[in-house]
Design an enzyme around this catalytic site. Structure first.
Site, mmCIF file in Angstrom:
data_model
loop_
_atom_site.group_PDB
_atom_site.id
_atom_site.type_symbol
_atom_site.label_atom_id
_atom_site.label_comp_id
_atom_site.label_asym_id
_atom_site.label_seq_id
_atom_site.Cartn_x
_atom_site.Cartn_y
_atom_site.Cartn_z
ATOM 1 C CG PHE A 49 22.684 -1.156 6.336
ATOM 2 C CD1 PHE A 49 22.098 -2.406 6.424
ATOM 3 C CD2 PHE A 49 23.964 -1.063 5.814
ATOM 4 C CE1 PHE A 49 22.774 -3.540 6.003
ATOM 5 C CE2 PHE A 49 24.654 -2.193 5.387
ATOM 6 C CZ PHE A 49 24.052 -3.439 5.481
ATOM 7 C CE LYS A 50 21.594 -5.670 2.272
ATOM 8 N NZ LYS A 50 21.036 -5.965 3.613
ATOM 9 C CG ASP A 51 17.789 2.884 1.116
ATOM 10 O OD1 ASP A 51 17.660 2.237 0.062
ATOM 11 O OD2 ASP A 51 16.866 3.071 1.926
ATOM 12 C CG MET A 54 21.599 0.133 -3.987
ATOM 13 S SD MET A 54 22.738 -1.216 -4.275
ATOM 14 C CE MET A 54 21.956 -2.570 -3.427
#
Ligand SMILES: *Cc1c(COP(=O)(O)O)cnc(C)c1O
Length: 475
Positions: A116-118, A121
């Site tokens: 989920f960090k995409d 980011m």
């Protein structure tokens, strides 16, 4: 919109002033001076925006309430460039899947690095490139990663003008898939450094460089850690998109369960709820590292030492303290900066803990802020992965399994429960094999990545060598 610090510094700052920064100068975290309120009419309009114009347009609507120092057309263009079906795999960007009885999974992990960090980011990469070009500046991002953050940062910043990434990771400690994801990047502005040591050694190097203020200024060192406000803000959008997909009208409330480590993801849910999103519960799910579950059960926040931080099979939640938690506590204690500073600066450094159990604000926390919590262990994780595969034919990753396990303990009849899917199972294949006896599915673009040529420098855990590398690269 202005931003202030959780530790009392009320100097008003604009979004682009805090975009490239970590902590506020007084050591606190930035928050907006107030949360913009979303009324029923606006929410109805956003429903239409999401369904008819898509996620990028919804992101623009929400971000523009918080960002008034980027022209609207530019901000809209940045959102459109970020949230595309090509990058995130589907037109919905964050599609919901029904599991059973009003329990849903919200897919946040179909971006370039499958976590989920995409979601945040990828936007940050475009915002950085835009703002650095506007200022005519460059930035060298120095980071430490045990897996997900580093790869998300590299895939967001690769090929971006004005930005270089120096990413340290503990040699040989990431999963083969995670190593391949990072080390196969051939972009000149991405520099992988495998440090002989553990993750703490990498973090110590980053801290030592950041504490050398002359070096930091000369080489324009920055970070992209989870306390960055822009990352948190980008995450607010998918709470709205999840709500819109799970409901037909705004009369309905939904709950969210969030696999949590540094409290960044669920803090975005808190912000969405404070804006007026009809959220019943925000359920914090932890693994064996249960700092947050302990707080929401008892009112005591007790950070752990590295000896008490467990290495688990949901490693992205293996934290000893939750770096974004201060934001929620600031709201909890009535936005009292002096009190927040006392708790996080004075009490935590003196005793490693603070106790709000007798505070009326804590007693009201569930009712006022919707928070609940629970914990999941390795055995729970395996059982949940097995059960979800057997009964629903869905293979979920280890972090999402922690979320689902805890979500099922907090169901309320008539209220949809959305579990945030924070990674795809292929990233943590060994535990999937342990649970199911077979390898998880691998998205086509990752076929054979372990065999690609690797671009990585091996260095001993020595800050002077890392500094020398930065100097050499920048000269
Ligand atoms: C980073 C991460 C988490 C924890 O998110 P926080 O924002 O730190 O609470 C959970 N799951 C996965 C897969 C992650 O990469």
């Amino acid at each position: 919109m202005h931003y202030i610090s959780t530790r009392g510094d009320a100097t008003p700052r604009k979004f682009c002033e805090i975009l490239l920064e970590g902590l506020a100068p007084d050591g606190g975290l930035y928050l907006p001076v107030q949360y913009p309120q979303v009324d029923n009419t606006t929410l109805t309009r956003w429903r239409k925006v999401y369904h008819e114009q898509g996620y990028a347009e919804l992101a623009f609507e929400i971000l523009s309430l918080y960002i008034d120092d980027i022209p609207a057309d530019d901000l809209r263009a940045l959102c459109r460039k970020t949230y595309t079906a090509q990058v995130f795999g589907t037109g919905e960007i964050v599609p919901l899947r029904h599991v059973e009885n009003g329990v849903y999974l919200e897919a946040l992990s179909n971006g370039p690095t499958l976590a989920f960090k995409d979601m945040a980011m990828q936007l940050l990469g475009n915002l950085f490139e835009y703002e650095l070009a506007r200022r005519g500046e460059e930035l060298n991002i120095l980071g430490a990663t045990s897996g997900d953050t580093g790869s998300a940062a590299e895939y967001a910043m690769r090929g971006k003008k004005g930005v270089r990434v120096f990413m340290t990771s503990p040699a040989g400690r990431m999963s083969p898939f995670q190593q391949a994801q990072m080390f196969s990047l051939q972009d000149a502005n991405i520099i992988n450094i495998a440090v002989e040591g553990v993750f703490d050694d990498c973090q110590d190097i980053v801290k030592a460089v950041s504490n050398d203020l002359d070096f930091k200024r000369k080489y324009k060192i920055g970070t992209v850690n989870s306390i960055n406000w822009a990352r948190l803000l980008a995450q607010v959008v998918y709470y709205f998109a999840g709500y819109i997909q799970a409901t037909e009208t705004n009369d309905q409330k939904v709950s969210f369960t969030v696999p949590s480590g540094n409290f960044g993801n669920v803090c975005a849910g808190h912000v969405a709820r404070m804006m007026g999103l009809p959220v019943a519960q925000l359920v914090v799910a932890t693994n064996e590292n249960d700092v947050l579950d302990e707080f929401f059960r008892t009112g005591v926040y007790r950070v752990r030492g590295s000896a008490d931080t467990h290495e688990t099979s949901s490693p992205s939640m293996d934290i000893s303290k939750a770096s974004n938690f201060e934001r929620f506590v600031f709201d909890l204690v009535g936005r009292d900066g002096a009190r927040t500073k006392d708790l996080f600066s004075t009490q935590l450094s003196a005793t490693g803990s603070f106790d709000l159990s007798a505070d009326p604000a804590f007693k009201d926390a569930a009712a006022r802020y919707g928070f609940a919590s629970g914990k999941s262990t390795h055995a729970d994780r395996l059982a949940t992965i097995r059960d979800t595969a057997d009964r629903h034919g869905m293979v979920i990753d280890t972090h999402t399994a922690d979320g689902l396990k805890v979500a099922l303990e907090h169901l309320q009849i008539g209220t949809p429960m959305i579990v945030l899917e924070t990674a795809l199972p292929i990233k943590f294949a060994a535990t999937i094999v342990e649970a199911l006896g077979r390898e998880p599915e691998r998205p086509a673009q990752f076929e054979g990545i372990e065999a690609l040529p690797k671009r990585v420098l091996n260095l001993p855990a020595d800050v002077t060598l890392v500094k020398a590398l930065i100097e050499k690269t920048c000269s």
